[in-house]
Design a protein around this motif. Structure first.
Motif, PDB file in Angstrom:
ATOM      1  N   GLY A 123     -21.588 -17.177  17.860  1.00 12.08           N
ATOM      2  CA  GLY A 123     -21.591 -16.367  16.654  1.00 12.08           C
ATOM      3  C   GLY A 123     -22.209 -15.018  16.935  1.00 12.08           C
ATOM      4  O   GLY A 123     -22.680 -14.748  18.043  1.00 12.08           O
ATOM      5  N   GLU A 124     -22.196 -14.170  15.907  1.00 13.37           N
ATOM      6  CA  GLU A 124     -22.781 -12.839  16.048  1.00 13.37           C
ATOM      7  C   GLU A 124     -24.295 -12.919  15.911  1.00 13.37           C
ATOM      8  O   GLU A 124     -24.811 -13.512  14.975  1.00 13.37           O
ATOM      9  CB  GLU A 124     -22.230 -11.895  14.985  1.00 13.37           C
TER      10      GLU A 124
ATOM     11  N   GLU B 133     -31.099 -15.371  16.932  1.00  7.20           N
ATOM     12  CA  GLU B 133     -30.880 -15.497  15.490  1.00  7.20           C
ATOM     13  C   GLU B 133     -29.471 -15.020  15.179  1.00  7.20           C
ATOM     14  O   GLU B 133     -29.062 -13.937  15.606  1.00  7.20           O
ATOM     15  CB  GLU B 133     -31.888 -14.646  14.720  1.00  7.20           C
ATOM     16  N   PHE B 134     -28.743 -15.805  14.402  1.00  7.58           N
ATOM     17  CA  PHE B 134     -27.364 -15.456  14.056  1.00  7.58           C
ATOM     18  C   PHE B 134     -27.306 -14.700  12.737  1.00  7.58           C
ATOM     19  O   PHE B 134     -28.068 -14.975  11.822  1.00  7.58           O
ATOM     20  CB  PHE B 134     -26.500 -16.720  13.969  1.00  7.58           C
ATOM     21  N   ARG B 135     -26.374 -13.763  12.643  1.00  4.67           N
ATOM     22  CA  ARG B 135     -26.176 -12.979  11.419  1.00  4.67           C
ATOM     23  C   ARG B 135     -25.694 -13.841  10.276  1.00  4.67           C
ATOM     24  O   ARG B 135     -26.129 -13.693   9.146  1.00  4.67           O
ATOM     25  CB  ARG B 135     -25.127 -11.886  11.654  1.00  4.67           C
ATOM     26  N   ASN B 136     -24.761 -14.731  10.549  1.00  2.79           N
ATOM     27  CA  ASN B 136     -24.120 -15.511   9.496  1.00  2.79           C
ATOM     28  C   ASN B 136     -23.924 -16.945   9.986  1.00  2.79           C
ATOM     29  O   ASN B 136     -22.985 -17.216  10.731  1.00  2.79           O
ATOM     30  CB  ASN B 136     -22.776 -14.875   9.130  1.00  2.79           C
ATOM     31  N   LEU B 137     -24.784 -17.845   9.541  1.00  7.08           N
ATOM     32  CA  LEU B 137     -24.675 -19.235   9.983  1.00  7.08           C
ATOM     33  C   LEU B 137     -23.373 -19.888   9.545  1.00  7.08           C
ATOM     34  O   LEU B 137     -22.837 -20.750  10.231  1.00  7.08           O
ATOM     35  CB  LEU B 137     -25.866 -20.050   9.482  1.00  7.08           C
ATOM     36  N   GLU B 138     -22.863 -19.462   8.397  1.00  8.34           N
ATOM     37  CA  GLU B 138     -21.596 -20.029   7.923  1.00  8.34           C
ATOM     38  C   GLU B 138     -20.416 -19.560   8.761  1.00  8.34           C
ATOM     39  O   GLU B 138     -19.359 -20.180   8.749  1.00  8.34           O
ATOM     40  CB  GLU B 138     -21.379 -19.675   6.455  1.00  8.34           C
ATOM     41  N   GLY B 139     -20.596 -18.483   9.501  1.00 17.62           N
ATOM     42  CA  GLY B 139     -19.529 -17.951  10.325  1.00 17.62           C
ATOM     43  C   GLY B 139     -19.588 -18.379  11.780  1.00 17.62           C
ATOM     44  O   GLY B 139     -18.864 -17.837  12.612  1.00 17.62           O
ATOM     45  N   LEU B 140     -20.445 -19.354  12.111  1.00 15.71           N
ATOM     46  CA  LEU B 140     -20.527 -19.825  13.488  1.00 15.71           C
ATOM     47  C   LEU B 140     -19.193 -20.413  13.926  1.00 15.71           C
ATOM     48  O   LEU B 140     -18.503 -21.080  13.154  1.00 15.71           O
ATOM     49  CB  LEU B 140     -21.613 -20.885  13.657  1.00 15.71           C
TER      50      LEU B 140
ATOM     51  N   GLU C 269     -28.203 -11.302  15.493  1.00 11.50           N
ATOM     52  CA  GLU C 269     -28.906 -10.233  14.778  1.00 11.50           C
ATOM     53  C   GLU C 269     -29.274  -9.107  15.742  1.00 11.50           C
ATOM     54  O   GLU C 269     -29.097  -7.935  15.436  1.00 11.50           O
ATOM     55  CB  GLU C 269     -30.175 -10.761  14.113  1.00 11.50           C
TER      56      GLU C 269
END
Length: 92
Positions: free
Chosen positions: A21-22, A30-37, A24
């Motif tokens: 994922g993307e 740390e991921f920007r958007n956990l729902e977008g993993l 931060e």
């Protein structure tokens, strides 16, 4: 991705999760958007997980913030490197 193993296989099943994922920041995890993993999949050995990781990472090469990881699930399931213990039996 889907492989079945029979009891006659000599290689142990060592599960690996590939996901990404993307981030931060480039320095963190740390991921920007956990729902977008992107959950790429679960693989029965490191070699097939590495091939999936490489494929996913190459697809996102233009996005510097996108990172893919291989998680050794077998190490989480058996942290001491041992097989799960057999059920206790009572001797009489």
């Amino acid at each position: 991705m889907s492989q079945t193993s029979s009891s006659s296989d000599s290689k142990p099943q060592l599960l690996h999760l590939v996901f990404g994922g993307e981030l931060e920041t480039l320095e963190g995890h740390e991921f920007r958007n956990l729902e977008g993993l992107d959950i790429v999949g679960i693989y029965p050995d490191y070699q097939s997980a590495y091939a999936a990781w490489k494929n996913a990472a190459q697809r996102s090469v233009d996005n510097a913030m996108m990172r893919y990881f291989i998680v050794h699930l077998h190490r989480l399931l058996e942290p001491n490197g041992m097989k799960p213990s057999q059920p206790a039996t009572s001797a009489t």
